[in-house]
Design a protein around this motif. Sequence first.
Motif, PDB file in Angstrom:
ATOM      1  N   SER A   1       0.648  -1.237  -0.154  1.00 31.81           N
ATOM      2  CA  SER A   1       0.340   0.208  -0.071  1.00 31.81           C
ATOM      3  C   SER A   1       0.909   1.075   0.063  1.00 31.81           C
ATOM      4  O   SER A   1       0.306   2.476  -0.288  1.00 31.81           O
ATOM      5  N   GLN A   2       1.814   0.897   0.342  1.00 34.34           N
ATOM      6  CA  GLN A   2       2.912   2.164   0.316  1.00 34.34           C
ATOM      7  C   GLN A   2       3.352   2.575  -1.193  1.00 34.34           C
ATOM      8  O   GLN A   2       4.301   3.175  -1.574  1.00 34.34           O
ATOM      9  N   GLY A   3       3.440   1.277  -1.802  1.00 34.88           N
ATOM     10  CA  GLY A   3       3.805   1.860  -3.084  1.00 34.88           C
ATOM     11  C   GLY A   3       5.225   1.238  -3.291  1.00 34.88           C
ATOM     12  O   GLY A   3       5.719   1.078  -4.450  1.00 34.88           O
ATOM     13  N   LEU A   4       5.791   0.021  -2.930  1.00 32.53           N
ATOM     14  CA  LEU A   4       6.853  -0.678  -2.829  1.00 32.53           C
ATOM     15  C   LEU A   4       6.743  -1.920  -3.011  1.00 32.53           C
ATOM     16  O   LEU A   4       5.335  -2.587  -2.384  1.00 32.53           O
ATOM     17  N   ARG A   5       7.352  -2.157  -4.060  1.00 38.12           N
ATOM     18  CA  ARG A   5       7.705  -4.165  -4.597  1.00 38.12           C
ATOM     19  C   ARG A   5       7.733  -5.036  -3.068  1.00 38.12           C
ATOM     20  O   ARG A   5       8.641  -4.215  -1.999  1.00 38.12           O
ATOM     21  N   LEU A   6       7.696  -5.924  -3.296  1.00 39.62           N
ATOM     22  CA  LEU A   6       8.182  -6.302  -2.459  1.00 39.62           C
ATOM     23  C   LEU A   6       9.069  -6.637  -1.882  1.00 39.62           C
ATOM     24  O   LEU A   6       9.542  -7.133  -0.622  1.00 39.62           O
ATOM     25  N   ASP A   7      10.735  -6.771  -2.439  1.00 36.73           N
ATOM     26  CA  ASP A   7      12.207  -6.155  -2.267  1.00 36.73           C
ATOM     27  C   ASP A   7      11.981  -4.294  -1.827  1.00 36.73           C
ATOM     28  O   ASP A   7      13.523  -4.818  -1.527  1.00 36.73           O
ATOM     29  N   GLY A   8      11.292  -4.028  -1.770  1.00 32.63           N
ATOM     30  CA  GLY A   8      11.643  -2.991  -1.435  1.00 32.63           C
ATOM     31  C   GLY A   8      11.704  -1.821  -2.654  1.00 32.63           C
ATOM     32  O   GLY A   8      12.284  -0.724  -1.973  1.00 32.63           O
ATOM     33  N   ARG A   9      11.626  -2.404  -3.729  1.00 34.26           N
ATOM     34  CA  ARG A   9      11.941  -1.662  -4.981  1.00 34.26           C
ATOM     35  C   ARG A   9      10.610  -0.657  -5.379  1.00 34.26           C
ATOM     36  O   ARG A   9       9.812  -0.926  -5.319  1.00 34.26           O
ATOM     37  N   ARG A  10      10.768   0.496  -5.735  1.00 28.01           N
ATOM     38  CA  ARG A  10       9.494   1.506  -6.896  1.00 28.01           C
ATOM     39  C   ARG A  10       9.633   0.454  -7.352  1.00 28.01           C
ATOM     40  O   ARG A  10      10.759   0.448  -8.223  1.00 28.01           O
ATOM     41  N   PRO A  11       8.662   0.451  -7.932  1.00 23.71           N
ATOM     42  CA  PRO A  11       7.587   0.103  -9.911  1.00 23.71           C
ATOM     43  C   PRO A  11       8.836   0.319 -10.666  1.00 23.71           C
ATOM     44  O   PRO A  11       8.874  -0.468 -11.980  1.00 23.71           O
ATOM     45  N   ASN A  12       9.571   1.580 -10.339  1.00 19.63           N
ATOM     46  CA  ASN A  12      10.528   1.917 -11.435  1.00 19.63           C
ATOM     47  C   ASN A  12      11.747   1.292 -11.923  1.00 19.63           C
ATOM     48  O   ASN A  12      12.972   2.030 -12.385  1.00 19.63           O
ATOM     49  N   GLU A  13      12.053   1.085 -10.738  1.00 20.26           N
ATOM     50  CA  GLU A  13      13.760   0.860  -9.960  1.00 20.26           C
ATOM     51  C   GLU A  13      14.462  -0.536 -10.833  1.00 20.26           C
ATOM     52  O   GLU A  13      13.005  -1.569 -11.093  1.00 20.26           O
ATOM     53  N   LEU A  14      15.401  -0.305 -11.670  1.00 19.89           N
ATOM     54  CA  LEU A  14      16.081  -1.964 -11.420  1.00 19.89           C
ATOM     55  C   LEU A  14      16.699  -2.807 -10.666  1.00 19.89           C
ATOM     56  O   LEU A  14      16.695  -1.165  -9.189  1.00 19.89           O
ATOM     57  N   ARG A  15      16.692  -3.929 -10.415  1.00 21.66           N
ATOM     58  CA  ARG A  15      17.380  -4.001  -9.273  1.00 21.66           C
ATOM     59  C   ARG A  15      19.843  -3.411  -9.511  1.00 21.66           C
ATOM     60  O   ARG A  15      19.634  -3.348 -10.643  1.00 21.66           O
ATOM     61  N   ARG A  16      19.816  -3.924  -8.455  1.00 22.10           N
ATOM     62  CA  ARG A  16      21.321  -3.448  -8.783  1.00 22.10           C
ATOM     63  C   ARG A  16      22.164  -4.313  -9.694  1.00 22.10           C
ATOM     64  O   ARG A  16      22.061  -5.213  -9.745  1.00 22.10           O
ATOM     65  N   ILE A  17      22.670  -3.587 -10.378  1.00 22.05           N
ATOM     66  CA  ILE A  17      23.507  -4.828 -11.619  1.00 22.05           C
ATOM     67  C   ILE A  17      24.846  -3.584 -10.862  1.00 22.05           C
ATOM     68  O   ILE A  17      25.692  -2.938 -10.897  1.00 22.05           O
ATOM     69  N   ARG A  18      25.848  -5.163 -11.164  1.00 21.46           N
ATOM     70  CA  ARG A  18      26.828  -4.966 -11.039  1.00 21.46           C
ATOM     71  C   ARG A  18      27.836  -6.045 -12.692  1.00 21.46           C
ATOM     72  O   ARG A  18      27.005  -6.535 -12.546  1.00 21.46           O
ATOM     73  N   CYS A  19      28.652  -5.342 -12.596  1.00 20.04           N
ATOM     74  CA  CYS A  19      29.471  -6.127 -14.135  1.00 20.04           C
ATOM     75  C   CYS A  19      30.840  -5.872 -14.262  1.00 20.04           C
ATOM     76  O   CYS A  19      31.238  -4.822 -13.832  1.00 20.04           O
ATOM     77  N   LYS A  20      31.173  -6.368 -14.937  1.00 16.08           N
ATOM     78  CA  LYS A  20      33.337  -6.330 -14.938  1.00 16.08           C
ATOM     79  C   LYS A  20      32.913  -7.083 -16.510  1.00 16.08           C
ATOM     80  O   LYS A  20      32.501  -8.115 -17.089  1.00 16.08           O
ATOM     81  N   LEU A  21      34.203  -6.839 -16.872  1.00 16.71           N
ATOM     82  CA  LEU A  21      34.351  -6.822 -18.625  1.00 16.71           C
ATOM     83  C   LEU A  21      35.822  -7.583 -18.973  1.00 16.71           C
ATOM     84  O   LEU A  21      36.328  -7.241 -17.456  1.00 16.71           O
ATOM     85  N   GLY A  22      35.875  -8.548 -18.974  1.00 23.06           N
ATOM     86  CA  GLY A  22      37.425  -9.553 -19.731  1.00 23.06           C
ATOM     87  C   GLY A  22      37.340 -10.473 -17.828  1.00 23.06           C
ATOM     88  O   GLY A  22      38.525  -9.968 -17.417  1.00 23.06           O
ATOM     89  N   VAL A  23      36.359 -11.107 -17.935  1.00 27.42           N
ATOM     90  CA  VAL A  23      37.143 -11.675 -16.610  1.00 27.42           C
ATOM     91  C   VAL A  23      37.270 -12.565 -16.815  1.00 27.42           C
ATOM     92  O   VAL A  23      37.765 -13.472 -16.255  1.00 27.42           O
ATOM     93  N   PHE A  24      37.824 -13.956 -18.362  1.00 28.72           N
ATOM     94  CA  PHE A  24      38.294 -14.654 -19.096  1.00 28.72           C
ATOM     95  C   PHE A  24      39.598 -14.289 -20.114  1.00 28.72           C
ATOM     96  O   PHE A  24      39.677 -13.518 -20.444  1.00 28.72           O
ATOM     97  N   THR A  25      40.328 -15.052 -19.803  1.00 27.37           N
ATOM     98  CA  THR A  25      41.579 -14.832 -20.848  1.00 27.37           C
ATOM     99  C   THR A  25      42.157 -15.383 -22.144  1.00 27.37           C
ATOM    100  O   THR A  25      42.121 -15.329 -22.994  1.00 27.37           O
ATOM    101  N   GLN A  26      40.838 -16.412 -21.341  1.00 22.92           N
ATOM    102  CA  GLN A  26      41.545 -17.361 -22.562  1.00 22.92           C
ATOM    103  C   GLN A  26      40.014 -16.943 -23.975  1.00 22.92           C
ATOM    104  O   GLN A  26      40.659 -16.757 -25.104  1.00 22.92           O
ATOM    105  N   PRO A  27      38.594 -17.241 -23.847  1.00 19.70           N
ATOM    106  CA  PRO A  27      38.431 -16.413 -25.163  1.00 19.70           C
ATOM    107  C   PRO A  27      38.521 -14.959 -25.299  1.00 19.70           C
ATOM    108  O   PRO A  27      39.275 -14.577 -24.677  1.00 19.70           O
TER     109      PRO A  27
END
Lengths: 250, 979
Positions: A9-35
Amino acid sequence: MPAADLLSSQGLRLDGRRPNELRRIRCKLGVFTQPDGSAYLEQGNTKVLAAVYGPHQASKSKMSTEAVVVNCQYSMATFSTGERKNRPRGDRKSQEMSMHLRQALTAAIKTEMYPRSQIDIYIEVLQADGGTYCASVNAASLALIDSGIPLRAYVTACSASLGRQSATHEPLVDVSHIEEAADGVCLTVASLPSTGSIALLEMSNRLHMDHFNIVLTRAMQGCRDIEVILDGAVRQHLAEGWTKQDVITI
Amino acid sequence: MWTTKTFLTKTKRGNILKIVREHYLRDDLLCGSAACNTCPHKDDELVLETSPDSPCALFDFPHYLVLDTNVVLHQIDVLEEDALTNVIILQTVLEEVKHQNTAVFQRLLDIISNKKRKFYSFVNEHHKDTYIERSPGEKQNDRNDRSIRKATSWYEYHLSINSLDGKFPKIILVTDDENNRKLAQEDGIICCSIKDYIENVSGFVGLVDKLSKNVMPETCSKDALYPAHLTPSQIHEGIRCGQLYQGTYHASRENFLEGNASVNGFEKSILLQGHIGINRAIDGDIVAIEIFPKEEWRKPSNIVLEDKTEDPENILEEETVLLDAAKPVDNDDEITPTGKVVGIIRRKWRQYCGILMPSKFHGATRHLFTPAEKRIPRVRIETRQSEILASQRILVALDSWPRNSRYPLGHLVRALGPIGDKDAENEVILLEHDVPHARFSEAVLNCLPPNDWTIPEEERQKRVDLRDVCVCSVDPPGCTDIDDALHARRLGSSDGLATYEVGVHIADVTYFVKPDTALDKEAASRSTTVYLVDRRIDMVPELLSSNLCSLRGGEERLAFSCVWEMDENANVLSTKFHKSIIKSKAAMTYEEAQIAIDDSSRKDEIAKSLRVLNKLAKKLKKKRLDSGALLLASPEIRFQVDSETHDPIEVQAKKIVDTNSMVEEFMLLANTSVAQKILEEFPQCAMLRRHPAPPPANFDTFLKAARQQGFEIDVSTNKSFSKSLNEAVIPERPFFNTLLRIMATRCMQQAAYFVSGSLAADHYYHYGLACPIYTHFTSPIRRYADVVVHRLLAASVAGAGPHAALLDARRQAALADTLNYRHRHAQLAGRASVALNTHILFKNRVEIESAVVLAVKRNALQVLIPKYGLEGPLYLPSEKFTYNEEEHVQKCGDVVLKTFDELTVRLSLDSSNLQHRKLVFELVEPHVPGFSYVPDAGNMEVDDVADTAAPSSEKTHKKREIPAAAAPKPSKKRKSRRK
């Protein structure tokens, strides 16, 4: 149909996000040397590895004289879901995922640059918490950039669902596993946000025409938001000295 | 934008599964207080006042309240009073409440959404400073308590750092948990119990009475009257290994010490007897049952027993009467599995209407409350306003039932009005049957068209214009919500048979009630219009029900038409549906229509069209009966109501004329035609109505009784049943056949709404109408199911895309459940209203009437007075009568009483018990010496009765005259038309 209880009723989703919020995104490039290119991406608790090999000479049977052949393989680690999976790859769902990934990624790659060649993209889901397809596309997009294969634009994917807060319908971006499981609709979009084109559109469950547009708009907005994040990560990766690795190998 | 800390939460399910969930903590959540100047509030987000006045004498400084979960759960009645404002509801509390009791949760949400109450819900679970993690080994409850304390001290701190002048509202934690209070005090939080707080609130009379007296029911082992209930885990274990069974407890209406529970897997329901056997279960509760070994099985005592004791303190009286009567007899097919309640799985308590029992001591605060519903035990309540409440109908909520208390504990919710007052009595009926009857809200009224609404031009373009067709409506007298009209005209002939065009025009309610508006939601939640004898509770506001939707004579109205082409043998040649505009030529009553048909001198269009309709209707009816439709009967009466006082003055059985069945036939035809159409178009989500065939066991007593009268009824199919009912006629007893049909009606199942996708196609059958598929289309003004069907039909014929919710099978199925529930309760409320009025009618009256026996019980006969449609028990003393269980007859000397026998009885009203004023039946004929009432001595006794009834009735008389004028005009509608 919008499932109940996805929005408090307060407008939050089950995990506490608002409807227009993405989840946390973390990323890293070049994690392997072979490919030739690789990336690791976390979207909330969904964690995905992507590796790109190629372009290299295509096998005779698949070869095309016009364009590069994109070969995708999607697999989920046996420990990635709550209950242990028996077959990490090759089952119906994985095969379907592979095909959908190929469709979205082919749309981004400048395929005409490499006739008679082949690009292999391997995706491994380490942990699945909803939106594995989206995370896979985003990770693959980063891995392709890491490999230096020419792309038309970033290809990103995002899902959206529909929740209800008292009387009004509110679209929810970046659907997590609990929201997916709540039996609501889940619309997945893969798009090239900078050109505005849609590479893939998939929907589970039925959604009324009246609601379709707001859900799609929200998903597209999610794709644009993700693009900004990925772009930031790429720039940071390059700024940190993309040469580091190369220097060592040289 | 947001902080992204993820936390892991572990949950265990059946087989241990590690579930990891994200939990985002935010820094943009507001505290909602006007005393705070750091949170970026917008004006409408400030809920709590800067410096609220303290209502409580204990605390003379401005403060906010933080409530613990148990306070909300148990004291929701207190919270609903306007006394407490500036309250903070934490999300921890909100979630616990939601988990434990959805009804209370809904009420809490209503309070929070009421701006005047200044309740603020604070999302402490997602706030970065108030979230706490469960520490290893800590119980969930302890964590939640800690989380509540954490949030409380955060609030205190948050408000204090922002105050410039050192003045800020303090926070008081209200909890009934002693342990929690102790820990809170250690943290420096001010706290108190709800009882202490409320008792020191001044200016709200009766607030203390609403405090729930919640005692942990199992802890009072001292002086325990009842065995302890098993713990939930014991019950769970017991059910799993098959020692215990789960069932819904149904108390007996007749015997307060007996009840039964329906359990899956048992053909008969489990019998529960005596205080110990029932062990504090209350009607409707879901209970855990232990079933006795077979040799201890008994049969239902079949006696009528009332709780007559005068406020015994906590003693359980002798139960020998009951147990003697239930002594097991060998080889008895009526022996049922017997058991006892060992635990309660879920309480299904609601609020109960009733009255206070007169107290023996003047000025006592502990009182007994007698509910109006006989199946609910008395309730112990505490009140200091007993003097005022003694003459009132009151509403009471149950709190708990400790082991050492004979009766459950409860508290007063509110007073409804003086006993005997028509409005108060009606309110009781409506509350007891859960009929929503509040005035329509502002939001609903805003959805209405203006009073002077006329058909707009664009609607005229879209609709078929039938204004010049001779359409007319036929309804009961005084009907203001006319939702159907008819027409018929000759077309020509084909194959040597004359063909006719016949149209049924139904008020187009869906034009005004658009989906998902406040009006639509209100109508859906009301589901049906409820007809009481002197009052009508509308489903849609009066402007629609009696004016814009009502197909009044001579006015242009929007309609949804179903038009058939028929030949003269009433075979349907073609069907079409369309929206239309009609102008009814005449709104007639059944009798007027009948006269128009019979009067051969009338040659006008209306009479002609009525005659065609009547002729076709008869053929339709014959076809229907041939295919096996049942003609059932139920005693229906009409009250003639005094125009001034709205008191009933006379009763008469409803008159049935040909035109009743004429209208009925065409409505049935329209309903079936529409059902076929919408099912074809929406196989998954069409709203239909089914009537399951009754299980053969239902007929046992009925068949036995019929056999005693020499008739063998074949109930194998509805066709054979209908046939043998027709043949069961005793020429010299014309009422016998009707009586048989009345009894047959009681063997039937309830018809119910359902959504087509939820059942297999062979379950669609309507047994009573012998119709493979059926729905309700013809009364959208008074039934919501028809509104849904109208929308479906509109979507399938006009190509207007169906509204989203219409295709949601799950939502539709839930709606069908609500419709069934409301429908059933509306019927019961209507009957209760008839009973109430019958009692008023007999207040100062005694009559001798002929009656028939409906059933024979161990100590009574169930008799029916055909003239009034009244039913009740005629008690037979066991010292005079002997009961034969095999034959179901009562014998006294050479007088044998059995089912279907005709008697003469004397009727009077017993007002000695105000709660259950009841009609007393006394036997006059056949004469049994020393028992039967002798009419000769009657005159004296009539006076007697009138005298004894006088004190109470006089008082109520005076009071009634005041509010009666405000009651809306009654309008009886046909209710019997369709089963």
